[in-house]
Motif scaffolding. Structure first.
Motif, short mmCIF file in Angstrom:
data_model
loop_
_atom_site.label_atom_id
_atom_site.label_comp_id
_atom_site.label_asym_id
_atom_site.label_seq_id
_atom_site.Cartn_x
_atom_site.Cartn_y
_atom_site.Cartn_z
N GLY A 68 0.82 -1.21 0.00
CA GLY A 68 0.00 0.00 0.00
C GLY A 68 0.85 1.26 0.00
O GLY A 68 0.56 2.22 -0.71
N ALA A 69 1.92 1.26 0.79
CA ALA A 69 2.82 2.42 0.84
C ALA A 69 3.53 2.61 -0.50
O ALA A 69 3.65 3.75 -0.99
CB ALA A 69 3.84 2.25 1.97
N ILE A 70 3.97 1.53 -1.11
CA ILE A 70 4.63 1.62 -2.42
C ILE A 70 3.65 2.12 -3.48
O ILE A 70 4.00 2.92 -4.35
CB ILE A 70 5.25 0.26 -2.80
CG1 ILE A 70 6.45 -0.02 -1.92
CG2 ILE A 70 5.65 0.23 -4.28
CD1 ILE A 70 7.02 -1.41 -2.07
N LEU A 71 2.41 1.65 -3.41
CA LEU A 71 1.39 2.11 -4.34
C LEU A 71 1.19 3.62 -4.25
O LEU A 71 1.11 4.32 -5.27
CB LEU A 71 0.06 1.39 -4.06
CG LEU A 71 -1.13 1.84 -4.89
CD1 LEU A 71 -0.97 1.37 -6.32
CD2 LEU A 71 -2.40 1.31 -4.29
N ALA A 102 2.95 16.38 -0.13
CA ALA A 102 3.20 16.18 1.30
C ALA A 102 2.22 15.16 1.88
O ALA A 102 2.62 14.31 2.68
CB ALA A 102 3.09 17.50 2.05
N LEU A 103 0.98 15.23 1.47
CA LEU A 103 -0.01 14.25 1.94
C LEU A 103 0.38 12.84 1.51
O LEU A 103 0.40 11.92 2.33
CB LEU A 103 -1.40 14.59 1.38
CG LEU A 103 -2.46 13.50 1.60
CD1 LEU A 103 -2.88 13.44 3.05
CD2 LEU A 103 -3.63 13.71 0.69
N SER A 104 0.70 12.68 0.24
CA SER A 104 1.04 11.35 -0.27
C SER A 104 2.26 10.76 0.42
O SER A 104 2.25 9.61 0.86
CB SER A 104 1.30 11.42 -1.78
OG SER A 104 0.18 11.91 -2.44
N VAL A 105 3.30 11.56 0.52
CA VAL A 105 4.54 11.07 1.13
C VAL A 105 4.35 10.78 2.61
O VAL A 105 4.83 9.76 3.13
CB VAL A 105 5.70 12.06 0.87
CG1 VAL A 105 6.93 11.69 1.66
CG2 VAL A 105 6.01 12.12 -0.62
N SER A 106 3.61 11.65 3.32
CA SER A 106 3.42 11.41 4.76
C SER A 106 2.56 10.18 5.01
O SER A 106 2.85 9.41 5.94
CB SER A 106 2.82 12.65 5.43
OG SER A 106 1.55 12.92 4.91
N VAL A 107 1.55 9.94 4.20
CA VAL A 107 0.74 8.73 4.37
C VAL A 107 1.57 7.49 4.06
O VAL A 107 1.49 6.48 4.77
CB VAL A 107 -0.54 8.79 3.50
CG1 VAL A 107 -1.26 7.46 3.48
CG2 VAL A 107 -1.47 9.88 4.00
N ALA A 108 2.39 7.56 3.02
CA ALA A 108 3.26 6.42 2.69
C ALA A 108 4.27 6.17 3.81
O ALA A 108 4.53 5.01 4.17
CB ALA A 108 3.96 6.67 1.36
N LEU A 109 4.85 7.22 4.37
CA LEU A 109 5.79 7.05 5.48
C LEU A 109 5.10 6.46 6.71
O LEU A 109 5.68 5.61 7.40
CB LEU A 109 6.47 8.37 5.82
CG LEU A 109 7.50 8.86 4.81
CD1 LEU A 109 8.05 10.23 5.21
CD2 LEU A 109 8.63 7.86 4.65
N CYS A 110 3.89 6.89 6.98
CA CYS A 110 3.13 6.29 8.09
C CYS A 110 2.90 4.80 7.83
O CYS A 110 2.97 3.98 8.75
CB CYS A 110 1.79 7.01 8.28
SG CYS A 110 1.96 8.63 9.03
N GLY A 111 2.63 4.46 6.59
CA GLY A 111 2.46 3.05 6.23
C GLY A 111 3.73 2.24 6.45
O GLY A 111 3.71 1.12 6.97
N ALA A 115 4.38 -0.82 8.99
CA ALA A 115 4.97 -2.10 8.60
C ALA A 115 6.11 -2.48 9.53
O ALA A 115 6.24 -3.66 9.93
CB ALA A 115 5.46 -2.03 7.14
N ILE A 116 6.92 -1.52 9.92
CA ILE A 116 8.01 -1.79 10.86
C ILE A 116 7.44 -2.21 12.21
O ILE A 116 7.91 -3.17 12.83
CB ILE A 116 8.93 -0.56 10.99
CG1 ILE A 116 9.68 -0.34 9.69
CG2 ILE A 116 9.89 -0.71 12.16
CD1 ILE A 116 10.42 0.98 9.60
N TYR A 117 6.42 -1.50 12.66
CA TYR A 117 5.76 -1.86 13.93
C TYR A 117 5.21 -3.29 13.89
O TYR A 117 5.39 -4.06 14.84
CB TYR A 117 4.64 -0.87 14.22
CG TYR A 117 3.69 -1.31 15.30
CD1 TYR A 117 4.06 -1.26 16.64
CD2 TYR A 117 2.43 -1.83 14.98
CE1 TYR A 117 3.20 -1.68 17.63
CE2 TYR A 117 1.57 -2.25 15.96
CZ TYR A 117 1.96 -2.18 17.29
OH TYR A 117 1.11 -2.61 18.27
N LEU A 118 4.56 -3.64 12.78
CA LEU A 118 3.99 -4.99 12.66
C LEU A 118 5.08 -6.05 12.58
O LEU A 118 4.94 -7.15 13.11
CB LEU A 118 3.08 -5.07 11.44
CG LEU A 118 1.77 -4.29 11.52
CD1 LEU A 118 1.05 -4.32 10.18
CD2 LEU A 118 0.88 -4.82 12.62
N ALA A 119 6.17 -5.73 11.89
CA ALA A 119 7.25 -6.70 11.75
C ALA A 119 7.98 -6.94 13.07
O ALA A 119 8.39 -8.07 13.36
CB ALA A 119 8.24 -6.22 10.70
#
Length: 121
Positions: A68-71, A102-111, A115-119
């Protein structure tokens, strides 16, 4: 003659891709946590031997969040390339032209942080 509808259609398309990316990330979070939820529910009901937490749900969930973040990042790149091809008169003058990026990049970074949190969790 200027036609800002072309630019705003591109903005709506980008935001639709961001929405799709967030949906995929949310699905990944649910998949990653659903195995844990089933394990906790079976332990609480005394049927812990019936359901076991599987690591593949965690892996699949993390992969979906990263996808999702890559998308979202790919959609931002496509949008940027497309807007650069528009004639200057079709791109409206805006007070904050960087806000969509800024919106796109910040949402992708949150994603990616999710992912790091889940891993790690």
């Amino acid at each position: 003659m200027s036609d800002p509808r072309v630019f705003f259609a591109a903005e709506r398309t980008l935001l639709a891709w961001v929405r799709s990316g967030v949906t995929i990330m949310a699905l990944g979070f649910v998949v990653a946590k659903f195995g844990l939820f089933l394990t906790l529910m079976s332990a609480a009901s005394g049927a812990a031997h019936l359901v076991h937490h599987h690591a593949w749900t965690d892996t699949l969930g993390v992969l979906l969040v990263v996808a999702g973040a890559i998308l979202i990042l790919a959609a931002q790149y496509n949008h940027h390339v497309y807007v650069r091809t528009l004639p200057q008169q079709d791109v409206p003058v805006m007070a904050l032209p960087w806000i969509t990026s800024a919106l796109s990049v910040s949402v992708a970074l949150c994603g990616l942080l999710l992912a790091i949190y889940l891993a790690l969790g």
